[in-house]
Design an enzyme around this catalytic site. Structure first.
Site, short mmCIF file in Angstrom:
data_model
loop_
_atom_site.label_atom_id
_atom_site.label_comp_id
_atom_site.label_asym_id
_atom_site.label_seq_id
_atom_site.Cartn_x
_atom_site.Cartn_y
_atom_site.Cartn_z
N ALA A 65 1.66 12.66 2.55
CA ALA A 65 2.88 13.32 3.03
C ALA A 65 3.61 13.86 1.81
CB ALA A 65 3.73 12.31 3.79
N GLY A 108 -0.72 9.91 3.75
CA GLY A 108 -0.79 10.68 4.99
C GLY A 108 -2.05 11.52 5.10
N GLU A 111 -4.51 9.18 6.45
CA GLU A 111 -4.12 8.93 7.85
C GLU A 111 -4.49 10.11 8.74
OE1 GLU A 111 -0.11 8.00 6.56
OE2 GLU A 111 -0.29 5.99 7.41
N GLU A 131 0.87 4.32 -0.87
CA GLU A 131 2.32 4.33 -0.62
C GLU A 131 3.03 3.17 -1.30
OE1 GLU A 131 -0.04 4.76 1.70
OE2 GLU A 131 0.55 6.34 3.12
#
Ligand code: HXC
Length: 257
Positions: A65, A108, A111, A131
């Site tokens: 992300a 992300g 993911e 993260e």
């Protein structure tokens, strides 16, 4: 639709989405996730599309992300403004989606790859949930989907240390369906996608739904679900065509009917 962060193409019966923010290693900002959903909406509605591929660049599928977009957010903003809804929608698609991963698939990015139905990895792929290095944890399914894919030991190792995993380790641990040389990533992935798109779409959608059901329910419930939808496929013309073609030693001509 004019996309700014992705490229969208149709290759025969395959819909191809290429993440395209090279300056940020395809970091997944809100605009990009929105555009992926718009492209997926189009492919889902397009009766000519039987399989979708999501890919990135040779250096990065996606490095996570967008940290710069997130860094100044407060708890109420993060919690109240449901930024995850568009991410969830990617994981709830009906048509099959293959992730073709080269380079970094982190946070992300990992993911997003795991929201797809399976991952074909180039030999330079690197997976991770780093993260923890940012003072947070995975937020788009990483603690759940990674654990279901690779088991507790490796999921804990990756989520707690933030270390990266090679394509080889990812394949050995069940995260990745196959590894191919980087130069062959797109040709091999498109070959797999074309193979899927050549089948009867109702059976493809039901196979996807049934496999996914294994993650949600008990074995007996899953078996009952499988039996019911297996039986329902005998109501399709494509089942008659598929079995007749086998008996007549010819290729089936599926009509998605
Ligand atoms: C924003 C990013 C980014 C990211 C890279 N960039 N990753 N920008 N968000 N996740 C930007 C860099 O700032 C840099 O921009 C450019 O991309 C190139 O990156 P470099 O770091 O210079 O490249 P390199 O040295 O090759 O290192 C590659 C890397 C590193 C190891 C992948 O970029 C990295 O550690 N990235 C962050 C990985 C990460 O922590 N991901 C998890 C994010 S949190 P400039 O402008 O400086 O050139 C997350 C939570 C998900 O994903 C929750 C769901 C919503």
């Amino acid at each position: 639709m004019a996309y700014e962060t992705i490229l969208v193409e149709t290759k025969g019966k395959v819909g191809l989405i290429t993440l395209n923010r090279p300056q940020a290693l395809n970091a997944l900002n809100g605009q990009l996730i929105g555009e992926v959903n718009t492209a997926l909406d189009g492919f889902e509605k397009d009766a000519g599309i039987g399989c979708i591929v999501i890919t990135g660049s040779e250096k990065a599928f996606a490095a996570g992300a967008d940290i710069k977009e997130m860094q100044s957010r407060t708890f109420p903003e993060t919690y109240l403004d449901d930024k995850f809804e568009p991410w969830d929608r990617i994981g709830q698609r009906r048509k099959p989606i293959i992730a073709a991963v080269a380079g970094f698939a982190l946070g992300g990015g990992c993911e997003l790859a795991m929201m797809c139905d399976f991952i074909i990895a180039a030999d330079n792929a690197k997976f991770g949930q780093p993260e923890i290095n940012l003072g947070v944890i995975p937020g788009a399914g990483g603690t759940q989907r990674l654990t279901k894919a690779v088991g507790k030991a490796k999921a804990m190792d990756l989520c707690l240390t933030g270390r990266l995993m090679s394509a080889q380790e990812a394949e050995h641990s069940g995260l990745v369906a196959r590894i191919v040389p980087l130069a062959d990533l797109m040709s091999e992935t498109l070959k797999a996608a074309e193979a899927i798109a050549s089948k009867s779409l109702p059976s493809v959608l039901m196979a996807k739904e049934a496999v996914n059901r294994a993650f949600e329910v008990t074995l007996n419930e899953g078996l009952r679900f499988e039996r019911r939808i297996f039986s329902s496929l005998f109501a399709t013309a494509d089942q008659k065509e598929g079995m007749a073609a086998f008996a007549e030693k010819r290729k089936p001509d599926f009509k998605n009917a």
